[in-house]
Design a protein around this motif. Structure first.
Motif, PDB file in Angstrom:
ATOM      1  N   GLN A  86       0.829  -1.207   0.000  1.00  0.00           N
ATOM      2  CA  GLN A  86       0.000   0.000   0.000  1.00  0.00           C
ATOM      3  C   GLN A  86       0.868   1.265   0.000  1.00  0.00           C
ATOM      4  O   GLN A  86       0.595   2.219  -0.741  1.00  0.00           O
ATOM      5  CB  GLN A  86      -0.920  -0.019   1.217  1.00  0.00           C
ATOM      6  CG  GLN A  86      -2.057   0.985   1.153  1.00  0.00           C
ATOM      7  CD  GLN A  86      -2.987   0.825   2.334  1.00  0.00           C
ATOM      8  OE1 GLN A  86      -2.541   0.664   3.463  1.00  0.00           O
ATOM      9  NE2 GLN A  86      -4.281   0.860   2.087  1.00  0.00           N
ATOM     10  N   PHE A 196      -8.668  -0.812  -1.854  1.00  0.00           N
ATOM     11  CA  PHE A 196      -7.685  -1.880  -1.668  1.00  0.00           C
ATOM     12  C   PHE A 196      -8.394  -3.138  -1.150  1.00  0.00           C
ATOM     13  O   PHE A 196      -9.312  -3.051  -0.335  1.00  0.00           O
ATOM     14  CB  PHE A 196      -6.610  -1.458  -0.665  1.00  0.00           C
ATOM     15  CG  PHE A 196      -5.766  -0.305  -1.135  1.00  0.00           C
ATOM     16  CD1 PHE A 196      -4.735  -0.515  -2.032  1.00  0.00           C
ATOM     17  CD2 PHE A 196      -6.003   0.982  -0.682  1.00  0.00           C
ATOM     18  CE1 PHE A 196      -3.935   0.543  -2.455  1.00  0.00           C
ATOM     19  CE2 PHE A 196      -5.222   2.038  -1.095  1.00  0.00           C
ATOM     20  CZ  PHE A 196      -4.186   1.817  -1.991  1.00  0.00           C
ATOM     21  N   SER A 197      -7.940  -4.285  -1.615  1.00  0.00           N
ATOM     22  CA  SER A 197      -8.567  -5.537  -1.215  1.00  0.00           C
ATOM     23  C   SER A 197      -7.498  -6.552  -0.840  1.00  0.00           C
ATOM     24  O   SER A 197      -6.901  -7.191  -1.716  1.00  0.00           O
ATOM     25  CB  SER A 197      -9.432  -6.088  -2.359  1.00  0.00           C
ATOM     26  OG  SER A 197     -10.051  -7.297  -1.981  1.00  0.00           O
ATOM     27  N   THR A 205      -5.305  -4.431  -6.228  1.00  0.00           N
ATOM     28  CA  THR A 205      -5.521  -3.004  -6.498  1.00  0.00           C
ATOM     29  C   THR A 205      -6.406  -2.779  -7.721  1.00  0.00           C
ATOM     30  O   THR A 205      -6.432  -1.696  -8.275  1.00  0.00           O
ATOM     31  CB  THR A 205      -4.169  -2.293  -6.706  1.00  0.00           C
ATOM     32  OG1 THR A 205      -3.465  -2.930  -7.794  1.00  0.00           O
ATOM     33  CG2 THR A 205      -3.320  -2.375  -5.447  1.00  0.00           C
ATOM     34  N   GLY A 288      -7.871  -0.410   3.468  1.00  0.00           N
ATOM     35  CA  GLY A 288      -7.176  -1.553   2.889  1.00  0.00           C
ATOM     36  C   GLY A 288      -6.263  -2.270   3.842  1.00  0.00           C
ATOM     37  O   GLY A 288      -5.341  -2.956   3.413  1.00  0.00           O
TER      38      GLY A 288
END
Length: 326
Positions: A86, A196-197, A205, A288
């Motif tokens: 991130q 974000f996952s 992303t 995220g």
């Protein structure tokens, strides 16, 4: 019903608990503002440069160094890998996630207080809504009126929801007003990344997109209100079940603290994701951050919390309408 709700609100204000809660918030916000100011000042002196890119690059290096440790637990390694991806994404796309300003302080403040501080404040307001009247005997006088029991309890619950809204609003107003004196009041239109996952140790992303900070903050405060609503509802249920306000506060305090501890320890205990206290960090889904248990999502956590709140309401109304008052 309007008169009943008004009566319950008068009781709350006479107890002065809401005023005490607001004073606590007003005392804590300057403390956290000063802490953040000192942190920013120390970082600037350490780096010798006010450029946020330099600071972010240093954070990336620090994260990489921590990942190189062989003593790092698997849970923390997973979290740090997601955090590193991130940070690198923000740097590559030239987005400063910590731009100074009151809106940024509001965002960081609620992200760090959604799981413990704010639920504790709501618990203080809700703990004695029914238990204090049961232990003091005033509930008998209330039930002698020609009003159905469920209406009396509903008026108390509506007063609780209004109190929750007041507490969240006070947090938003005081954090913005006080921190703005130090950091300035601008930054509402600053772009932030969301979408974000986390998936395992990877950070997907595909759905990442930019939104203005005002929208980001609004979503976070909506989630904060939802968490406070659930915690308030469960405290309300305990207040109906127990005659002792101290017992109500003790049980909820233990549950919230246990949730803060369990969130860092339950990665291999999959069924723990159905506990309400493990699902309180809803703002992590927007930013995220890694979830405590793989497979959890915003929709899942919202559903679990709603199920707990609905169950708490059903139990509270069932017990209050059927139990003998003595």
């Amino acid at each position: 019903m309007t008169k009943l709700v008004h009566n319950e609100l008068l009781k709350l204000f006479r107890k002065k608990r809401l005023f005490v809660i607001i004073l606590i918030i007003a005392a804590l916000v300057p403390l956290f503002t000063y802490a953040q100011y000192q942190q920013a000042k120390t970082t600037q002196e350490k780096l010798g440069n006010a450029d946020w890119r330099t600071k972010l690059q240093q954070e990336i290096v620090d994260t990489q160094n921590r990942l190189s440790s062989s003593r790092l637990q698997d849970d923390w390694r997973k979290y740090l890998k997601i955090r590193l991806a991130q940070q690198q994404y923000y740097l590559d796309h030239d987005v400063n996630p910590q731009a100074p300003g009151a809106p940024t302080f509001m965002r960081v403040f609620v992200e760090n207080s959604i799981t413990l501080l704010l639920p504790l404040l709501v618990m203080v307001a809700a703990a004695d809504l029914v238990s204090s009247e049961a232990s003091g005997g005033t509930i008998k006088l209330l039930l002698t009126r020609p009003v159905k029991r469920w209406k009396i309890l509903l008026s108390k619950y509506i007063a609780l929801l209004l109190s929750v809204s007041l507490i969240v609003t006070a947090v938003a107003f005081l954090s913005y007003t006080i921190s703005g004196l130090v950091f300035g009041y601008g930054g509402w239109d600053m772009p932030l990344l969301t979408g974000f996952s986390p998936k395992g140790e990877e950070l997907l992303t595909n759905n990442v997109h930019l939104i203005p900070q005002w929208q980001y903050v609004l979503m976070e405060f909506g989630l904060v209100w939802y968490v406070c609503f659930v915690v308030g509802t469960l405290t309300f249920m305990l207040s109906v079940l127990l005659r002792s306000t101290a017992a109500v506060m003790g049980i909820m305090l233990a549950a919230l603290i246990a949730g803060a501890i369990l969130s860092n320890m339950v990665s291999s205990w999959e069924s723990a994701k159905y506990l309400f206290m493990v699902n309180l960090a809803l703002t992590n889904y927007i930013s995220g951050m890694a979830t405590p248990i793989e497979g959890m999502s915003l929709g899942f956590s919202l559903s679990v919390l709603l199920a707990w709140a609905a169950g708490g309401l059903i139990v509270a109304f069932a017990v209050f309408t059927k139990r003998d008052v003595y």
